[in-house]
Design a protein around this motif. Sequence first.
Motif, mmCIF file in Angstrom:
data_model
loop_
_atom_site.group_PDB
_atom_site.id
_atom_site.type_symbol
_atom_site.label_atom_id
_atom_site.label_comp_id
_atom_site.label_asym_id
_atom_site.label_seq_id
_atom_site.Cartn_x
_atom_site.Cartn_y
_atom_site.Cartn_z
ATOM 1 N N VAL A 175 0.059 -3.728 -6.234
ATOM 2 C CA VAL A 175 0.308 -2.501 -5.480
ATOM 3 C C VAL A 175 -0.982 -1.690 -5.445
ATOM 4 N N THR A 176 -1.325 -1.190 -4.270
ATOM 5 C CA THR A 176 -2.474 -0.311 -4.161
ATOM 6 C C THR A 176 -1.970 1.094 -3.896
ATOM 7 N N LEU A 177 -2.379 2.044 -4.704
ATOM 8 C CA LEU A 177 -1.886 3.392 -4.528
ATOM 9 C C LEU A 177 -3.044 4.341 -4.233
ATOM 10 N N THR A 178 -2.869 5.142 -3.194
ATOM 11 C CA THR A 178 -3.872 6.151 -2.879
ATOM 12 C C THR A 178 -3.208 7.505 -3.045
ATOM 13 N N ASN A 179 -3.691 8.299 -3.976
ATOM 14 C CA ASN A 179 -3.090 9.606 -4.209
ATOM 15 C C ASN A 179 -3.957 10.692 -3.604
ATOM 16 N N LYS A 180 -3.438 11.355 -2.574
ATOM 17 C CA LYS A 180 -4.196 12.393 -1.871
ATOM 18 C C LYS A 180 -3.576 13.773 -2.113
ATOM 19 N N LYS A 202 0.842 -1.195 0.000
ATOM 20 C CA LYS A 202 0.000 0.000 0.000
ATOM 21 C C LYS A 202 0.874 1.240 0.000
ATOM 22 N N ILE A 203 0.675 2.063 -1.017
ATOM 23 C CA ILE A 203 1.432 3.304 -1.120
ATOM 24 C C ILE A 203 0.472 4.472 -0.965
ATOM 25 N N ALA A 204 0.829 5.421 -0.144
ATOM 26 C CA ALA A 204 0.054 6.654 -0.031
ATOM 27 C C ALA A 204 0.900 7.790 -0.596
ATOM 28 N N VAL A 205 0.315 8.586 -1.486
ATOM 29 C CA VAL A 205 1.033 9.723 -2.071
ATOM 30 C C VAL A 205 0.421 11.012 -1.530
ATOM 31 N N LEU A 206 1.240 11.830 -0.912
ATOM 32 C CA LEU A 206 0.759 13.068 -0.317
ATOM 33 C C LEU A 206 1.576 14.238 -0.844
ATOM 34 N N SER A 222 -8.418 13.921 7.231
ATOM 35 C CA SER A 222 -8.867 13.359 5.960
ATOM 36 C C SER A 222 -7.848 12.366 5.381
ATOM 37 N N LEU A 223 -6.622 12.382 5.904
ATOM 38 C CA LEU A 223 -5.607 11.460 5.386
ATOM 39 C C LEU A 223 -5.390 10.258 6.291
ATOM 40 N N ASN A 224 -6.119 10.234 7.416
ATOM 41 C CA ASN A 224 -5.845 9.215 8.436
ATOM 42 C C ASN A 224 -5.779 7.799 7.895
ATOM 43 N N GLU A 225 -6.799 7.423 7.128
ATOM 44 C CA GLU A 225 -6.861 6.035 6.693
ATOM 45 C C GLU A 225 -5.727 5.719 5.734
ATOM 46 N N ALA A 226 -5.523 6.623 4.767
ATOM 47 C CA ALA A 226 -4.471 6.395 3.779
ATOM 48 C C ALA A 226 -3.109 6.258 4.453
ATOM 49 N N VAL A 227 -2.840 7.119 5.426
ATOM 50 C CA VAL A 227 -1.531 7.096 6.085
ATOM 51 C C VAL A 227 -1.396 5.877 6.987
#
Lengths: 256, 336
Positions: free
Chosen positions: A87-92, A53-57, A110-115
């Motif tokens: 790979v799962t990517l969440t772009n915030k 899981k990748i989070a992009v901030l 608002s980023l809690n879950e992604a992070v």
Amino acid sequence: MRNGLFHGLILVSLLSLIILTGGVVGAFAVTGGSGGDETKAVATATPRTGDLKIAVLGDSLAVGTGNAQGQGFGELFAGKIRRAGGVTLTNKAVNGLTTQGLLAQLSGGSLNEAVATADLILLSAGGNDLRGVQAVEASKVAETYPKLKTAYEANMKGIFALLRRLNPKADIMLLGLYNPSGTAGSAEEDRYIREWDSLAASLAAQDPGTLYMPVYDLFRYRAKTWIAADGLHPNKDGYTAIADRMYGSMGSKYEP
Amino acid sequence: MKLYSLIFNEVTKMVLKKRLYVVLGILVVLISLFAYGEHYTAQKSQEQLVKQSGEAAAGDWRKQTQLQITDLKRRMDNPFVPEAGKSSIRVRAEQLQYYLDKDINPLESTAGRFTSRFIAQAIALFIPLMMILLAGDMVSGELAGGNIKMLLTRPVERWRVLVSKHLTLLLMEGLVLLLTALLSVLIAWIVFRRGGWDAPVLTGFQVHNGQLDASHVRSVTQLQYVVMSYGLAWLVSVSVGALALMVSVIVRSTSAAIGVMMSALIAGSFLAFFISDWKLARYLFNVNLSLTDYLSGSFQPIDGLSLIFSVAVLGAWTLGAVVVSFLVFVYRDVTA
């Protein structure tokens, strides 16, 4: 006499066995070698080969502005990783986001879950703060710059603290800054960018799980070919170059 | 009582055959060499420090240590340092504080530190070798010398003879380890002149998800650490000893028995390279001998490998060796 010696020898040996057994018990106690712990380790071991899981901030670089296909370095990096689980990517990321804005985003929840669920957090922030220098009159720059820098530093510390509170384990990658004008811009501006960039590097160095990824050098002599028509953001080749570098340094970690 | 006299008989043989003395002699030589090496290295690094930072700075190790402690404490307060890392930073600060309080230069070795370092080095090859020397001729020696006929014509069941041999070996293994510990303490004390037995030592590493987990790290005293290390060395000794005894039962000549076991041991240090990729290799006894690494956290974390795993593997091999040795010993024809 001799028999006594042998009896004594046997006794001493028995005694040493008792001490050694005590040592073994102690060794198991400190290494947590109890059965329960072991099953826990095996049970949690499975997600390791599962999906990443990748989070992009961050700002427009993370969004991918300037790339006609709309992919930022995060998407391009994720596309390179070969992994059975995918790979799962969440772009915030948000265009024009400053560190102040990211801090607000983070503390707003608002980023809690992604992070919190991320294995890897890709972070690009700070470039827009520096653009604040351009917004003021030339005579005020020398006065404004240190203030912006102090604010940037404080914001970044806050961002790291919040990220770590949400997710103490994830790897973080902080993207450095580049000069979109390459060698063509003003020397003064270039100096600011360099200073800012090294500040980012030293902030990243304070967190052991964070990797700072320099990009200044990539665009130094390639501003003509790798910067998009807007003169500010990388184009597709530029983003690919960043993603290549990221993959070169971190890719092997995520490919089992 | 019958069993005790058999054990007594075996112990007598062991002592009179001077094999125990050979083992002790090797121990004295090796421990002395190791202690000298450690002393020499410490001296060298001290000289290096003097060269780099000048006589005054290097001589003032107290100030240096204090600086290091302050630095570590500051890192503890840093919000960016993850909780998991904090416990090991805390123990490191504790260690340095101890050295400062006791007026020990942390660069110099102590008897306590040496004793645990020695066993950590010796556990995989040297201690097992000693056990092989002890066990290698317990049966094959009797076969070769013809004593076995004398032994077996006595009104004692064969299995009792072998039980007495196994138990004697168990006793001797304990004795050899005790002597190893005593000798290293003695020699190290002569060389370093410092005990350092209540110094805090870092331990308690665990492996989760194939990663070293330092969040349960805590400090034990050097003495506790030494006892634990030797306890683990004893487990290794029992396992290797049982295997060596089995080989000694099967093979007729002592030198062949010792040779077989030695090559198995040395093969283990090669096979350890493959252990992360080749899953089957981890079930071999000879790659699971470095048990003290689990205490010190100085191992390559591999998913599924832990102290309990390694000990279970050793235990399985030991059990197998004991069973095979009994089957062969009880049912074989003695023609020698």
